[in-house]
Design an enzyme around this catalytic site. Sequence first.
Site, PDB file in Angstrom:
ATOM      1  N   ASP A 267       0.559  -1.021  -0.422  1.00 14.56           N
ATOM      2  CA  ASP A 267      -0.064   0.219   0.202  1.00 14.56           C
ATOM      3  C   ASP A 267       0.764   0.907   0.336  1.00 14.56           C
ATOM      4  OD1 ASP A 267      -2.295   1.134   0.342  1.00 14.56           O
ATOM      5  OD2 ASP A 267      -2.806   0.616   1.993  1.00 14.56           O
TER       6      ASP A 267
HETATM    7  C1  BGC Z   1      -5.270   3.170   0.093  1.00 16.96           C
HETATM    8  C2  BGC Z   1      -4.961   1.953  -1.160  1.00 16.96           C
HETATM    9  C3  BGC Z   1      -4.719   2.727  -2.842  1.00 16.96           C
HETATM   10  C4  BGC Z   1      -3.357   3.906  -2.942  1.00 16.96           C
HETATM   11  C5  BGC Z   1      -3.233   4.584  -3.893  1.00 16.96           C
HETATM   12  C6  BGC Z   1      -3.911   4.363  -0.656  1.00 16.96           C
HETATM   13  O1  BGC Z   1      -3.380   5.137   1.048  1.00 16.96           O
HETATM   14  O2  BGC Z   1      -5.077   2.885   1.039  1.00 16.96           O
HETATM   15  O3  BGC Z   1      -6.151   1.520  -0.796  1.00 16.96           O
HETATM   16  O4  BGC Z   1      -4.739   2.001  -3.621  1.00 16.96           O
HETATM   17  O5  BGC Z   1      -3.764   4.617  -1.675  1.00 16.96           O
HETATM   18  O6  BGC Z   1      -3.892   5.407  -3.701  1.00 16.96           O
END
Ligand code: BGC
Length: 722
Positions: A267
């Site tokens: 993530d």
């Molecule tokens: C989120 C993800 C997301 C990623 C990219 C993160 O903060 O938890 O679900 O895909 O950001 O935007």
Amino acid sequence: MKPKISFVAALATIAALAGCTSNNSIPPYLDDNQPIEVRVEDALQRMTLEEKVAMCHAQSKFSSPGVPRLGIPEVWCTDGPHGIREEVFWDEWSGAGWTNDACTAFPALTCLAATWDPEMSALYGKSIGEEARYRNKNVLLGPGVNIYRTPLNGRNFEYMGEDPYLASVMVVPYIQEVQKNGVATCVKHFALNNQENARLRINVTVSDRALREIYLPAFEAAVKQGGTWSIMGAYNQYNNEHCCHNSILLNDILKKEWGFDGTVISDWGGTHDTKQAAENGLDLEFGTWSNGLTWSASNAYDNYFLATPYLEGLKAGTYSEEQLDDKVRRILRMIFRTTMDRTRPFGEFVSPAHFDAARTIAQNGIVLLQNEGNLLPLSPDKVQNILVVGENANKRMTIGGGSSSLKVVYENLPLEGLQSRYGKDKITYMKGYTSGKDTVEELSELSAAAEKADAVIFIGGLNKHGHQDAEGGDRLSYGLPYGQDTVIETLVQANPRTVVVIISGNAVAMPWKERVPAIVEGWYCGTEAGNALASILAGDVNPSGKLPFTYYASLDQCGAHALGEYPGANNQVNYKDDIWVGYRFTEREKSAPLFPFGHGLSYTSFEYSDVKANKKSMSQEGKLNISVTVKNNGDREGSEIVQLYIGDKESSVPRPLKELKGFDKVKLAPGESRTVTFTIDSQALRFWDETTNDWKVEPGTFTAYVGASSADIRGTVDFLVK
Ligand code: BGC
């Protein structure tokens, strides 16, 4: 033939430039006729150490490098999971101002789960996959399948509800259809990311049994049945290791036990340590130091945990090149399956077909929770003057909520949908309350307007502002915000013909439930939200969605709050609620929620009869059929979601009264009846045995419960497992 010849010539040129061909033949990694594994190995052995390491971390907010020298393309990710995110600046979260990137917004995943229809899931995956493909993305950051442990979780709207079986069945077609477009799904957030509160640090303590029975099955289905080509590690910790580099979750379970051959993507900002990232199963690091170029020699990306520090460690012999090769193979495999698949389709974007898909999914997912005296449908011929109240009638819900926020080509709002269905002259609109100022309108004015109307439709709920169904923070209370309860009480007192529509991805308290005749869960439905809602309220479409989670009367009916810890303290949360999630807990406690898991009404009614098993007993390895006849007793066509739950009558461990193990959505004409048959096997009977660390089926009597919801069982049959 001409283009083909020049294409082959181009390939040969690339290969020659790469210095790896003889006699103008195509190198194996570029040869479509070679199996992917041969191509991956060939590409890998041509790469330098630096090129390999470069592939393991981002080069921009949403992309990572390919191998330019070899013509291997970059990876381009996009959020996900409800539409294709706008283009952002290279190093920033903010929109880059492109004019060709406004997408179709599909309903939030809670709504998809509420369709209980794998065909809707397939339609969703096909459509969003086509949008991703058109926009030249090869990794879609979604779908999300974290289990709904508490209604306060700010991201529940992005997930598929509280039940592992429902989420498992629904996630598979989404993945398969997205990937037919040569776009990898990145199923998230693996695992135990069940709250936003302290999400970057919190360590989850959970029993192996709850992990296996509740929190992992949808991920396992995504890997084994869906065949997802990537998966995203979660922000939180499990067993005191961050999930993005967690040896148990990633190495032992995902890769060894489940045989996952795709890419583990972190993530954004979920990576914390080079050694753990190198050794504990992470393949591709994204989003570290998400504030951009504030910590770097020349480029922030060089300082990622899997960048220069990793390269240096590899050169010094601290990390093994074998582990690096495993990461690179996985990334290459994903690229070969996506961008380097020359047969992949071209996709399509903001097409009428996608708007239709968004509307159809919404129409199948909206849930009619209550309909006393058949107040709904409100037939347009029979009403002259409808009062619509509530900010959510006129508020865009595709914006906000965090990373799933979308720039949409259009969003048809509930008020617009109602105006076009009933006629503008029949609709009066009052805001009722204001979220920004947290104020309620003059109640006497609302009351006077409600009295004059033939019917009142209140459209409120949550709204994707911080702490109202949004990433990064949980809800602060279970009740409706901004004084909405007062507005609803005022309206229904003035006009008993009041319909309440909740727009949310979570259950909310309803202190007014007994006084309001008709209640609808309207979800976040995206581009076609208004038309979909209007078609249900007007009766053009017969509602057929059912709840993918329990609508508690109060938080103490929820296991996480009554038994477990929430939100935890000192970066630690203990899931003492164990397997007692959702209806598993309310049934154990014999407490009556506002609306049970699996509940949803129709404008027609269905009669269930003749629940039976095809035999009296089965072996542990065998199969058994449970069947039921369902008849549409009303005078209009409708779809019913027939549900099968299984309970073990006597067991050596405490087990839920019953658990969902089958469902089927059947469309029936008036008077039509159909026999629905479910086939069950050991998967429907087993539990996770912590003494042997394996699944176990205990012999004895089991009960099959067949019904219209978890609390509306229409027939049971016992059978023996030998
Ligand atoms: C989120 C993800 C997301 C990623 C990219 C993160 O903060 O938890 O679900 O895909 O950001 O935007």
